[in-house]
Design a protein around this motif. Structure first.
Motif, short mmCIF file in Angstrom:
data_model
loop_
_atom_site.label_atom_id
_atom_site.label_comp_id
_atom_site.label_asym_id
_atom_site.label_seq_id
_atom_site.Cartn_x
_atom_site.Cartn_y
_atom_site.Cartn_z
N ASP A 14 0.85 -1.19 0.00
CA ASP A 14 0.00 0.00 0.00
C ASP A 14 0.89 1.24 0.00
O ASP A 14 2.10 1.16 0.24
CB ASP A 14 -0.93 0.02 1.22
N MET A 15 0.31 2.41 -0.26
CA MET A 15 1.09 3.64 -0.33
C MET A 15 0.81 4.52 0.87
O MET A 15 -0.33 4.89 1.14
CB MET A 15 0.75 4.42 -1.61
N TYR A 16 1.89 4.88 1.60
CA TYR A 16 1.78 5.81 2.72
C TYR A 16 2.39 7.15 2.30
O TYR A 16 3.50 7.21 1.77
CB TYR A 16 2.49 5.28 3.95
N VAL A 17 1.64 8.22 2.54
CA VAL A 17 2.07 9.58 2.18
C VAL A 17 2.12 10.43 3.44
O VAL A 17 1.22 10.36 4.28
CB VAL A 17 1.08 10.21 1.16
N PHE A 18 3.20 11.24 3.56
CA PHE A 18 3.31 12.12 4.72
C PHE A 18 3.72 13.52 4.30
O PHE A 18 4.57 13.71 3.42
CB PHE A 18 4.34 11.61 5.72
N GLY A 19 3.11 14.52 4.99
CA GLY A 19 3.54 15.90 4.89
C GLY A 19 3.18 16.59 3.59
O GLY A 19 2.25 16.22 2.89
N GLY A 20 3.97 17.63 3.29
CA GLY A 20 3.73 18.44 2.12
C GLY A 20 3.15 19.80 2.47
O GLY A 20 2.72 20.04 3.61
N TRP A 21 3.14 20.67 1.50
CA TRP A 21 2.56 22.02 1.65
C TRP A 21 1.20 22.03 0.99
O TRP A 21 1.07 21.71 -0.19
CB TRP A 21 3.47 23.06 1.03
N ALA A 22 0.17 22.42 1.74
CA ALA A 22 -1.20 22.34 1.24
C ALA A 22 -1.76 23.70 0.83
O ALA A 22 -2.94 23.80 0.52
CB ALA A 22 -2.11 21.72 2.31
N GLY A 23 -0.96 24.74 0.85
CA GLY A 23 -1.44 26.06 0.47
C GLY A 23 -1.38 27.03 1.63
O GLY A 23 -0.99 26.69 2.74
N LYS A 24 -1.77 28.28 1.38
CA LYS A 24 -1.64 29.33 2.37
C LYS A 24 -2.52 29.12 3.59
O LYS A 24 -2.21 29.59 4.68
CB LYS A 24 -1.97 30.68 1.72
N THR A 25 -3.63 28.39 3.44
CA THR A 25 -4.55 28.20 4.57
C THR A 25 -4.08 27.06 5.47
O THR A 25 -3.90 27.23 6.68
CB THR A 25 -5.97 27.91 4.07
N ASP A 26 -3.89 25.88 4.90
CA ASP A 26 -3.50 24.71 5.69
C ASP A 26 -1.99 24.60 5.89
O ASP A 26 -1.53 23.93 6.81
CB ASP A 26 -4.03 23.44 5.03
N LYS A 27 -1.23 25.23 5.01
CA LYS A 27 0.22 25.30 5.10
C LYS A 27 0.87 23.92 5.15
O LYS A 27 0.58 23.07 4.33
CB LYS A 27 0.61 26.17 6.29
N TYR A 28 1.74 23.69 6.17
CA TYR A 28 2.56 22.48 6.18
C TYR A 28 1.91 21.38 7.02
O TYR A 28 1.59 21.59 8.19
CB TYR A 28 3.96 22.81 6.71
N LEU A 29 1.73 20.22 6.40
CA LEU A 29 0.97 19.13 7.02
C LEU A 29 1.87 18.25 7.87
O LEU A 29 2.99 17.94 7.48
CB LEU A 29 0.31 18.29 5.92
#
Length: 221
Positions: free
Chosen positions: A101-116
């Motif tokens: 399966d694929m596990y994904v972490f983090g990233g930048w979601a935009g100016k509102t949610d910013k850094y996950l």
């Protein structure tokens, strides 16, 4: 592109997807390459944009689509997550193959949610997304992008990344066999400096980190 006997050859996909993008993730699972997210052309009804019609638009932004590419016939299957799944559009995240399966972490979601600072698991069989619940967890990585995820010794290792202000050189493990528990590693010795955009590769039982950038001008070699 495909490299055969040292020579690159174009690998034409039998599909209009995935559309042009950068800052996405791509992992090999079985005989398929699974591409997720990134910054590129938006698809109608993708994320927060609804342009109507079919195919790519002339608008660009962070995406949250999944594209599975067969390496046998180079046919691509495009999946748009349901809005009810609340999978945020993102760029600069990382992904790893966890037992098929694929596990994904983090990233930048935009100016509102910013850094996950959380991830999700994409079940390849059911093609369902399961969001990681970090509420109430005291020990967990800070939100970031341009980090690395590496599968090593039965755990996922996260190293580095940044949030546009602070660069990191912390090392974390995610024990997916024990309630998906995050733990920070107490490093000793000649610890690598803070960086983003580096690579991290498992070699035997060791984690080999190469390159990256600190700030905007200091590159590592």
């Amino acid at each position: 592109m495909a490299a055969i006997l040292g020579a690159w050859q174009p690998a034409e996909l039998d599909s209009v997807f995935p559309v042009a993008r950068s800052g996405h993730s791509a992992v090999l699972i079985g005989d398929r390459m699974v591409v997720f997210g990134g910054h590129g052309q938006l698809i109608p009804q993708e994320g927060r944009y609804d342009g109507g019609g079919e195919g790519p638009t002339t608008k660009y932004g962070n995406t949250n689509d999944v594209c599975m590419i067969s390496l046998q016939n180079f046919k691509a299957e495009w999946l748009q997550p349901s809005m009810q799944m609340r999978i945020k559009n993102r760029v600069g995240h990382q992904a790893v193959n966890v037992e098929g399966d694929m596990y994904v972490f983090g990233g930048w979601a935009g100016k509102t949610d910013k850094y996950l600072n959380f991830g999700f698991l994409f079940d390849m069989k059911s093609q369902q997304l399961m969001v990681e619940d970090t509420a109430g967890k005291k020990e967990k990585p800070k939100g970031r992008r341009d980090h690395t995820l590496t599968l090593l010794n039965g755990k996922i290792y996260l190293f580095g990344g940044w949030n546009c202000v602070e660069s990191y050189n912390d090392l974390w493990t995610l024990d997916f066999k024990n309630k998906w528990r995050w733990s920070q590693v107490n490093m000793v010795g000649n610890i690598p400096g803070p960086r983003r955009g580096h690579s991290a590769t498992a070699i035997g039982t060791k984690l080999y980190i190469f390159g990256g950038i600190y700030g905007y001008t200091r590159f590592f070699n």
